[in-house]
Enzyme design. Sequence first.
Site, PDB file in Angstrom:
ATOM      1  CE  LYS A 125      -3.848   1.997   2.715  1.00 29.58           C
ATOM      2  NZ  LYS A 125      -4.697   1.808   3.922  1.00 29.58           N
ATOM      3  CB  SER A 127      -8.082   3.695   2.987  1.00 28.13           C
ATOM      4  OG  SER A 127      -7.242   3.074   3.941  1.00 28.13           O
ATOM      5  CB  SER A 154      -8.455   0.834   5.846  1.00 29.59           C
ATOM      6  OG  SER A 154      -9.172   2.011   5.658  1.00 29.59           O
TER       7      SER A 154
HETATM    8  N1  GLN Z   1     -13.216   4.360   6.688  1.00 28.69           N
HETATM    9  C1  GLN Z   1     -12.555   4.821   7.861  1.00 28.69           C
HETATM   10  C2  GLN Z   1     -12.104   6.243   7.673  1.00 28.69           C
HETATM   11  O1  GLN Z   1     -12.383   6.787   6.673  1.00 28.69           O
HETATM   12  C3  GLN Z   1     -11.384   3.924   8.192  1.00 28.69           C
HETATM   13  C4  GLN Z   1     -10.238   4.130   7.295  1.00 28.69           C
HETATM   14  C5  GLN Z   1      -9.058   3.280   7.678  1.00 28.69           C
HETATM   15  O2  GLN Z   1      -9.183   2.248   8.323  1.00 28.69           O
HETATM   16  N2  GLN Z   1      -7.874   3.751   7.317  1.00 28.69           N
HETATM   17  O3  GLN Z   1     -11.468   6.810   8.498  1.00 28.69           O
END
Ligand code: GLN
Length: 484
Positions: A76, A151, A175
């Site tokens: 990532k 994400s 995410s």
């Molecule tokens: N969807 C959540 C956010 O937007 C979690 C994102 C994540 O785990 N990085 O913060």
Amino acid sequence: MIEKTATELARALHSGEISSVELTKAYLNRISALNNQLNAFITICEESALEQARAADTRRAAGDSSPLLGIPLAHKDIFCTKDQITSCGSRMLHNFTAPYDAYVVERFNAAGAVMLGKTNMDEFAMGSSNETSFFGPVRNPWDTERVPGGSSGGSAAAVAADLCAMATGTDTGGSIRQPAAFCGITGFKPSYGRVSRWGMIAFASSLDQAGPLCKSAEDAALMMNVMAGPDRRDSTCAELETEDYQAGIGQGLKGLKIGLPRQHFAEGLSAEVELRIRDALAEFEKLGATVIDIDLPNNHLSVSAYYVVAPAEASANLSRYDGVRYGYRCEQPVDLEDLYKRSRSEGFGEEVKRRIMVGTYALSAGYFDAYYRKAQKIRRLIKNDFDTAFNSVDVIIGPTSPHTAFTLGSKTDPVAMYLEDIYTIAVNLAGLPGISIPAGLCGGLPAGLHIIGNDFAESRVLNVAHQFQLATDFHRQKPALKVN
Ligand code: GLN
């Protein structure tokens, strides 16, 4: 060969059936055939990957049989990589090259894995659909009109479409697990502090955790053997000795007590997804487990508490991007204030700015007690709920997400997007390990099964997932992608 799990590839490499160079070329070909459609990779490292593959083949010829030696993976784009751009999905860092490798990258390099490239992601890991990336959205390999989740959507789509054997991701509120669910793969978030955050670009430091996205729980165990800490450069990394996660996944499930949280089977859950989860529970019962209803009474507060704590930490972490030291700098600033203002306004996207504003507000003197302190208290209540539950059960099981992947552009309300993580966020607030594994299809789209464990019970969680995958073949289901 590219559709195989990392565990199977390790065997093929070991027996000499294939070389790492051949395998790496096969993945690079697949990437060049499909990345235009999927937008899963931001950076493709053709030359260095082939160089690493040749080095892996040489090591193997000299008798090295490290399990991940020569296996192609993707990172990532939140993990710093020394000779490749690390953008974090943002214009702010779109041309930033880190001076060092993240701990996770170091460990995979040392293990001899081959880095194919860096994967697309929501900007600074803020999002649940991969639509906030500066580099454009990633598309779901099961239906390219749909989101892959976020994400870590680039990593999830890349694994699901066989663009790599395995990938890394990070999970602050869901995410790793939610994109794994949407793309029909296995995604594991370890306990907070199990994997070092060193060199991982910070979003919300008390929640961020790195973990594997891959094709089976067995592969996740293999990757965890490489990724897990301790690391002195991250003071929140646990000093606990790591276990041999591969050795920990051979236990039968007879006598396993599974907790079913009523709150994860309530209003909002799609009937089709619920059916897949209920079928999976019947399978677990066949394997000798018992299922008990439990309560996580404060779960409904988790998203609200998270959207105070995470933006608060993000607003502090992102203050370092000032246009001076590194990252995007605006053209011709008239003075220092103009430089700060315009570099940050132009460098960050909408969602990131929203979080910085919310977080700054929640931390400001007049509102700190009303928001931040209160959210921290709720966080404790949520952890207490899990502690109580784990007094009577070994693992907690439910759906990863309330539904399957939604169509691109369909969720425009930020709060609706935040509610995507209704089953995953509490796990981050409590610092626990959780995995999402495929539980079958609903109308052609994958549904994810969520298994949550107690603090540092990574082996147990991986074992429960692996035993399920030994008895079923949902994790073998593949999207039918057409090469243009
Ligand atoms: N969807 C959540 C956010 O937007 C979690 C994102 C994540 O785990 N990085 O913060």
